[in-house]
Design a protein around this motif. Structure first.
Motif, PDB file in Angstrom:
ATOM      1  N   HIS A  27      75.456  -0.601 -74.626  1.00  0.00           N
ATOM      2  CA  HIS A  27      75.531   0.425 -75.524  1.00  0.00           C
ATOM      3  C   HIS A  27      73.928   0.293 -76.340  1.00  0.00           C
ATOM      4  O   HIS A  27      73.813   1.583 -76.674  1.00  0.00           O
ATOM      5  CB  HIS A  27      76.303  -0.130 -76.517  1.00  0.00           C
ATOM      6  CG  HIS A  27      77.103   1.043 -77.569  1.00  0.00           C
ATOM      7  ND1 HIS A  27      77.401   2.073 -77.194  1.00  0.00           N
ATOM      8  CD2 HIS A  27      76.705   1.266 -78.918  1.00  0.00           C
ATOM      9  CE1 HIS A  27      77.958   2.938 -78.263  1.00  0.00           C
ATOM     10  NE2 HIS A  27      77.211   2.377 -79.181  1.00  0.00           N
ATOM     11  N   GLN A  31      70.113   3.245 -76.886  1.00  0.00           N
ATOM     12  CA  GLN A  31      69.864   3.473 -78.177  1.00  0.00           C
ATOM     13  C   GLN A  31      68.633   2.858 -78.667  1.00  0.00           C
ATOM     14  O   GLN A  31      67.568   3.675 -79.173  1.00  0.00           O
ATOM     15  CB  GLN A  31      70.781   2.725 -79.133  1.00  0.00           C
ATOM     16  CG  GLN A  31      72.098   3.484 -79.121  1.00  0.00           C
ATOM     17  CD  GLN A  31      73.200   3.077 -80.105  1.00  0.00           C
ATOM     18  OE1 GLN A  31      73.055   1.888 -80.574  1.00  0.00           O
ATOM     19  NE2 GLN A  31      74.169   3.664 -80.498  1.00  0.00           N
ATOM     20  N   GLN A  34      65.815   5.366 -77.195  1.00  0.00           N
ATOM     21  CA  GLN A  34      65.704   6.431 -78.043  1.00  0.00           C
ATOM     22  C   GLN A  34      64.896   5.930 -79.152  1.00  0.00           C
ATOM     23  O   GLN A  34      63.843   6.946 -79.666  1.00  0.00           O
ATOM     24  CB  GLN A  34      67.076   6.929 -78.585  1.00  0.00           C
ATOM     25  CG  GLN A  34      67.519   7.800 -77.535  1.00  0.00           C
ATOM     26  CD  GLN A  34      68.798   8.508 -78.390  1.00  0.00           C
ATOM     27  OE1 GLN A  34      69.305   7.791 -79.486  1.00  0.00           O
ATOM     28  NE2 GLN A  34      69.436   9.535 -78.069  1.00  0.00           N
TER      29      GLN A  34
ATOM     30  N   GLU B 358      74.112  -2.255 -86.509  1.00  0.00           N
ATOM     31  CA  GLU B 358      72.746  -1.784 -86.652  1.00  0.00           C
ATOM     32  C   GLU B 358      71.825  -2.961 -86.948  1.00  0.00           C
ATOM     33  O   GLU B 358      70.613  -2.652 -86.635  1.00  0.00           O
ATOM     34  CB  GLU B 358      73.018  -0.997 -88.241  1.00  0.00           C
ATOM     35  CG  GLU B 358      71.491  -0.571 -88.708  1.00  0.00           C
ATOM     36  CD  GLU B 358      70.754   0.764 -87.975  1.00  0.00           C
ATOM     37  OE1 GLU B 358      71.548   1.058 -86.755  1.00  0.00           O
ATOM     38  OE2 GLU B 358      69.843   0.827 -88.111  1.00  0.00           O
ATOM     39  N   ASP B 417      80.350  11.108 -88.908  1.00  0.00           N
ATOM     40  CA  ASP B 417      79.513  12.090 -88.337  1.00  0.00           C
ATOM     41  C   ASP B 417      78.093  11.549 -87.853  1.00  0.00           C
ATOM     42  O   ASP B 417      77.690  12.220 -86.684  1.00  0.00           O
ATOM     43  CB  ASP B 417      78.773  13.059 -89.489  1.00  0.00           C
ATOM     44  CG  ASP B 417      79.194  14.506 -89.420  1.00  0.00           C
ATOM     45  OD1 ASP B 417      80.499  14.380 -88.690  1.00  0.00           O
ATOM     46  OD2 ASP B 417      78.787  15.321 -90.028  1.00  0.00           O
ATOM     47  N   ARG B 418      77.646  10.451 -88.221  1.00  0.00           N
ATOM     48  CA  ARG B 418      76.217  10.108 -87.600  1.00  0.00           C
ATOM     49  C   ARG B 418      76.319   8.487 -87.263  1.00  0.00           C
ATOM     50  O   ARG B 418      75.201   8.080 -86.977  1.00  0.00           O
ATOM     51  CB  ARG B 418      74.935  10.279 -88.651  1.00  0.00           C
ATOM     52  CG  ARG B 418      74.861  11.722 -89.073  1.00  0.00           C
ATOM     53  CD  ARG B 418      73.643  12.123 -90.071  1.00  0.00           C
ATOM     54  NE  ARG B 418      73.855  13.533 -90.628  1.00  0.00           N
ATOM     55  CZ  ARG B 418      73.000  14.155 -91.469  1.00  0.00           C
ATOM     56  NH1 ARG B 418      71.881  13.225 -91.823  1.00  0.00           N
ATOM     57  NH2 ARG B 418      73.194  15.259 -91.642  1.00  0.00           N
ATOM     58  N   ASP B 420      77.122   6.599 -84.764  1.00  0.00           N
ATOM     59  CA  ASP B 420      76.468   6.194 -83.705  1.00  0.00           C
ATOM     60  C   ASP B 420      75.470   7.037 -83.114  1.00  0.00           C
ATOM     61  O   ASP B 420      75.134   7.070 -81.891  1.00  0.00           O
ATOM     62  CB  ASP B 420      77.573   6.121 -82.375  1.00  0.00           C
ATOM     63  CG  ASP B 420      77.506   4.990 -81.519  1.00  0.00           C
ATOM     64  OD1 ASP B 420      76.837   4.070 -81.923  1.00  0.00           O
ATOM     65  OD2 ASP B 420      77.919   5.372 -80.384  1.00  0.00           O
ATOM     66  N   ASP B 421      74.663   7.698 -83.952  1.00  0.00           N
ATOM     67  CA  ASP B 421      73.340   8.501 -83.817  1.00  0.00           C
ATOM     68  C   ASP B 421      72.135   7.946 -84.658  1.00  0.00           C
ATOM     69  O   ASP B 421      72.077   8.362 -85.516  1.00  0.00           O
ATOM     70  CB  ASP B 421      73.753   9.899 -83.733  1.00  0.00           C
ATOM     71  CG  ASP B 421      72.488  10.592 -83.413  1.00  0.00           C
ATOM     72  OD1 ASP B 421      71.465   9.865 -83.062  1.00  0.00           O
ATOM     73  OD2 ASP B 421      72.708  11.829 -83.302  1.00  0.00           O
ATOM     74  N   ILE B 423      69.137   7.903 -84.892  1.00  0.00           N
ATOM     75  CA  ILE B 423      68.002   8.821 -85.270  1.00  0.00           C
ATOM     76  C   ILE B 423      68.372   9.980 -86.302  1.00  0.00           C
ATOM     77  O   ILE B 423      67.614  10.195 -87.058  1.00  0.00           O
ATOM     78  CB  ILE B 423      67.384   9.406 -83.931  1.00  0.00           C
ATOM     79  CG1 ILE B 423      66.695   8.264 -83.076  1.00  0.00           C
ATOM     80  CG2 ILE B 423      66.108  10.384 -84.293  1.00  0.00           C
ATOM     81  CD1 ILE B 423      65.916   8.465 -81.859  1.00  0.00           C
ATOM     82  N   ALA B 424      69.725  10.192 -85.996  1.00  0.00           N
ATOM     83  CA  ALA B 424      70.001  11.327 -87.145  1.00  0.00           C
ATOM     84  C   ALA B 424      70.240  10.634 -88.258  1.00  0.00           C
ATOM     85  O   ALA B 424      69.926  11.241 -89.548  1.00  0.00           O
ATOM     86  CB  ALA B 424      71.383  12.048 -86.480  1.00  0.00           C
TER      87      ALA B 424
END
Lengths: 99, 501
Positions: A27, A31, A34, B358, B417-418, B420-421, B423-424
Motif C-alpha cells: 500500500h 503512495q 507519488q 500517515e 473523501d481524501r 487514502d489520497d 496528495i489531494a
C-alpha cells in the motif's frame, strides 16, 4: 519507472525502525512513489547560488546561567515508563547472544 | 439568563466581573454542552470535569477575595491534545501515547492557568498533527458542526469543532502548515498562527520544530486576540522564542481601522483548483476592505508554487527525527517485550503497532529525504526554496502591509473523501504553508458561506514577522462590516445541533 521501489521502501522502514507488514508495504510503496514525484518539483527551481534556510528567523545560540533549577523527581520522570526497576527505566536486552 | 455557551469570552468575562454569574456556572454550562453534543461531534479526547470545576472555583474564590484577575479569568477553553498538561492524559492523537499523563505543564498551559483560564479538556487531532481532517486521529474522526458528514479541518479539528459547537468559547491550536487556520476556515471561526517564536513550543509534542507554532482559536477576533496575548511572549524554555514585546493584538482587534492599509492579493493563490464559492466570497471581502478605506493591489509571489513540495520535504525530515523519541523505552506503548526480543526489535514492533498510516508515510519520506545520496537533491534544495519563499514575502512587504488570499482552496470536504489520497489531502494547505516556511504571522477570518454547499469560507491575512496585530486589524474590520450585514458573526448562521441528554 517508479522513483522508489518496494525494496527501497522496505529498507527505509528498517532504518526508521518500523516493522511493516507485507500488506502495508504494498500500500505504502506506490503512495510514497507519488509523494516523491510531487516533492521532486523542488528541483525545478534554479537555486545554485541561493543560501539554504533551516529556520524561519535568524537565530543565535542562547546560553543560560549554569545554575540549578527545579527539575522532575525520579518518580515523575519514571511515571510514564513502560517498565521501571530500582528507580530506573527497564529496557529489553540491547546485545544479542553472539555479541 | 440566556444560554451561557452562546456568549463570547469577552461577554462571559463581563458577566463574571459584574457578579451576574460565576466561573463555576459558566464552566458547568460548557461541560453540560459537551455532554449533550460531543457524542455527535467528537471534539474531545478527554474531558477534565473535576479539574475544570476546581480551576473555576479557584477563580471565583480569588475574585471574591478581591484579587486582580486577567481579562479572561474564569473563561473556559479547549486544549489541543498535543500540549502537555500536568497529570492530564495527553496523546497527540496517537496510540503510542495512549494513557500517558505528562508530569509537567507546557508553557502555554502554564500561562493559561496563570491567566485564570479554565481548561475543560483535550481536543482531538490528526496523529502528531499530521493531517488536514482529524481522520488520521487514532481515536476516531471529529465531525464538522456545520455538517456532521464533513470534516472539521485538521490537524486541530477538535479545537475548531469545540468552539463552533459551542462547547467552549476559546481553544488552543498549533499550526505547522495550517493546522489552526484551515480548521478555522472550515468551521466559520477565527484562528491565528502567531509569528514563529512568538508563542512557546515548550511542552508541545514536536512535529516539525522549525515550523510548529501554538496559537488562539475563537468565535470572534477580539476573543482570539485576548487569548493570543495571554499565551504569547518570551519563554527562556524555548530556544527559538523571540525576546521582544508581544505585538499589540488586542488594540488592533478593538480598532479594526484599515484606512490607508496597503493590502496585496497574492496572484498565485487562486484560479485553477479553487472552488468558485470560495473565490466569490474572497473577492467580495477584498471589495469590502476597499470600501473600508484599504488600498488593494495585486502582488506576485512566484515561488509560492514550490511551497507545498518544499514543505513535504522539510516537515517529514524534521518529523522523522523528532519521532525517533518514540522508542518504547521512556514513555508510551511497548510491544513485544517478551525477554527474547532485543531493544531494537521491541522498538520496531512498538512503532509498527503504535503509529498510524500517515505517520509511517511521513517518517519514511523524511528518512528517505535525509538519507545519503538524496540529502542535497531533496532536503538541501527544499531549504533553498524556503529562502526564495521568504524573499517573496520580503519583496511583497516593500509594496504592501499585508498579503491576503483565501485560507483554503475549497470548503470542508466529506469525511472519507481524501483519506487514502495523500496528495489531494496535502493540497488543503496550499495557501497556509508559505507563512510557516517564512515564519510570519497569519490568520483566517470568516467571510461567509460558499454558494455550492453552504459551508464557511475563510479569509487569509499574512502579516510580516512580529506584526501579528495587522492580522487582527483586518479580521476585526471584516468582522464588524459583516456583522452589519448578517446581524452577528458568521457562526450565528450555523445550524443547531441535535442535543442528547
Amino acid at each position: 519507472m517508479p522513483s522508489i521501489t518496494r525494496e527501497e521502501v522496505a529498507h527505509l522502514a528498517r532504518l526508521a525502525r518500523i516493522e511493516l507488514s507485507d500488506d502495508e508495504l504494498d500500500h505504502l510503496a506506490p503512495q510514497l512513489d507519488q509523494i516523491i514525484g510531487l516533492v521532486a518539483q523542488v528541483s525545478d527551481v534554479a537555486a545554485e547560488d541561493i543560501p539554504p534556510t533551516s529556520h524561519a528567523l535568524p537565530l543565535t545560540n542562547v546560553m543560560r546561567e549554569d545554575v540549578n533549577v527545579p527539575c522532575l523527581t525520579p518518580e515523575q520522570a519514571l511515571s510514564g515508563a513502560p517498565a521501571a526497576e530500582e528507580q530506573r527505566f527497564r529496557v529489553p536486552r540491547i546485545l544479542t547472544e553472539e555479541a | 439568563m440566556s444560554d451561557l455557551t452562546r456568549k463570547t469570552a469577552v461577554e462571559l468575562a463581563e458577566l463574571m466581573s459584574s457578579g451576574e454569574t460565576s466561573s463555576v456556572e459558566i464552566t458547568q454550562a460548557h461541560l453540560d454542552r459537551i455532554g449533550a453534543v460531543d457524542g455527535a461531534v467528537h471534539a474531545f479526547l478527554h474531558v477534565d470535569t473535576e479539574g475544570a470545576l476546581a480551576q473555576a472555583a479557584d477563580v471565583d474564590a480569588r475574585r471574591a477575595a478581591g484579587d486582580e484577575l486577567g481579562p479572561l479569568a474564569g473563561v473556559p477553553l479547549a486544549l489541543k491534545d498535543v500540549l502537555t498538561q500536568d497529570g492530564v492524559p495527553t496523546t497527540a492523537g496517537s496510540k503510542i501515547l495512549e494513557g500517558w499523563k505528562p508530569p509537567y505543564d507546557s508553557t502555554v498551559v502554564k500561562r493559561l492557568k496563570a491567566a485564570g483560564i479554565v481548561i475543560l479538556g483535550k481536543t482531538n487531532m490528526d496523529e502528531f498533527a499530521m493531517g488536514s481532517s482529524t481522520e488520521n486521529s487514532a481515536y476516531g474522526t471529529t465531525h464538522n458542526p456545520w455538517d456532521l458528514n464533513r470534516i472539521p479541518g485538521g490537524s486541530g479539528g477538535g479545537s475548531s469543532a469545540a468552539i463552533s459547537a459551542y462547547q467552549a468559547p476559546l481553544a488552543i491550536g498549533t499550526d505547522t502548515g495550517g493546522s489552526i487556520r484551515q480548521p478555522a476556515a472550515f468551521t466559520g471561526t477565527v484562528g491565528v498562527k502567531p509569528t514563529y517564536g512568538g508563542t512557546s513550543r515548550y511542552g508541545l509534542i514536536a512535529l516539525a520544530s522549525s515550523l510548529d507554532t501554538p496559537g488562539p482559536c475563537a468565535r470572534t477576533t477580539l476573543d482570539a486576540a485576548l487569548l493570543h496575548e495571554a499565551i504569547a511572549g518570551y519563554d527562556p524554555m524555548d530556544s527559538t522564542s523571540i525576546n521582544q514585546p508581544v505585538p499589540a493584538v488586542v488594540d488592533a482587534a478593538r480598532s479594526g481601522d484599515v484606512t490607508g492599509l496597503r493590502i496585496g492579493v497574492v496572484k498565485e493563490l487562486g484560479g485553477e483548483g479553487y472552488q468558485p464559492g470560495v473565490e466569490a466570497r474572497f473577492h467580495e471581502a477584498v471589495e469590502l476592505l476597499t470600501k473600508l478605506g484599504a488600498e488593494v493591489v495585486e502582488v506576485s509571489c512566484p515561488h509560492f508554487q514550490y511551497a507545498l513540495p518544499a514543505y513535504y520535504l522539510i516537515l517529514p525530515s524534521e518529523a522523522s527525527s523528532n519521532l525517533a523519541k518514540f522508542d518504547a523505552m521512556r514513555f508510551g506503548l511497548r510491544v513485544g517485550d517478551d525477554g527474547e526480543n532485543d531493544a531494537e526489535q521491541v522498538m520496531r514492533l512498538t512503532r509498527e503497532a503504535g503509529f498510524g498510516a500517515e505517520v509511517k508515510r511521513r517518517i519514511m519520506l523524511g528518512t528517505h529525504a535525509l538519507s545519503s545520496g538524496y540529502y542535497d537533491a531533496y532536503y538541501g534544495q527544499a531549504q533553498k526554496v524556503r529562502t526564495l519563499i521568504a524573499r517573496d514575502f520580503t519583496n511583497a512587504y516593500e509594496q504592501v502591509d499585508v498579503l491576503v488570499s483565501p485560507a483554503t482552496p475549497t470548503t470542508a470536504f466529506a469525511i472519507g473523501d481524501r483519506v487514502d489520497d495523500p496528495i489531494a489531502m496535502y493540497k488543503n494547505d496550499l495557501c497556509t504553508i508559505p507563512s510557516n516556511l517564512a515564519g510570519n504571522a497569519a490568520g483566517s477570518f470568516p467571510i461567509g458561506l460558499a454558494d455550492e454547499d453552504g459551508m464557511p469560507v475563510g479569509f487569509h491575512v499574512m502579516a510580516p514577522v512580529m506584526r501579528d496585530d495587522l492580522c487582527y486589524l483586518v479580521g476585526a474590520a471584516l468582522e464588524s462590516a459583516y456583522a452589519d450585514q448578517w446581524g452577528g458573526v458568521l457562526m450565528s448562521k450555523a445550524p443547531e445541533l441535535e442535543v442528547t441528554r
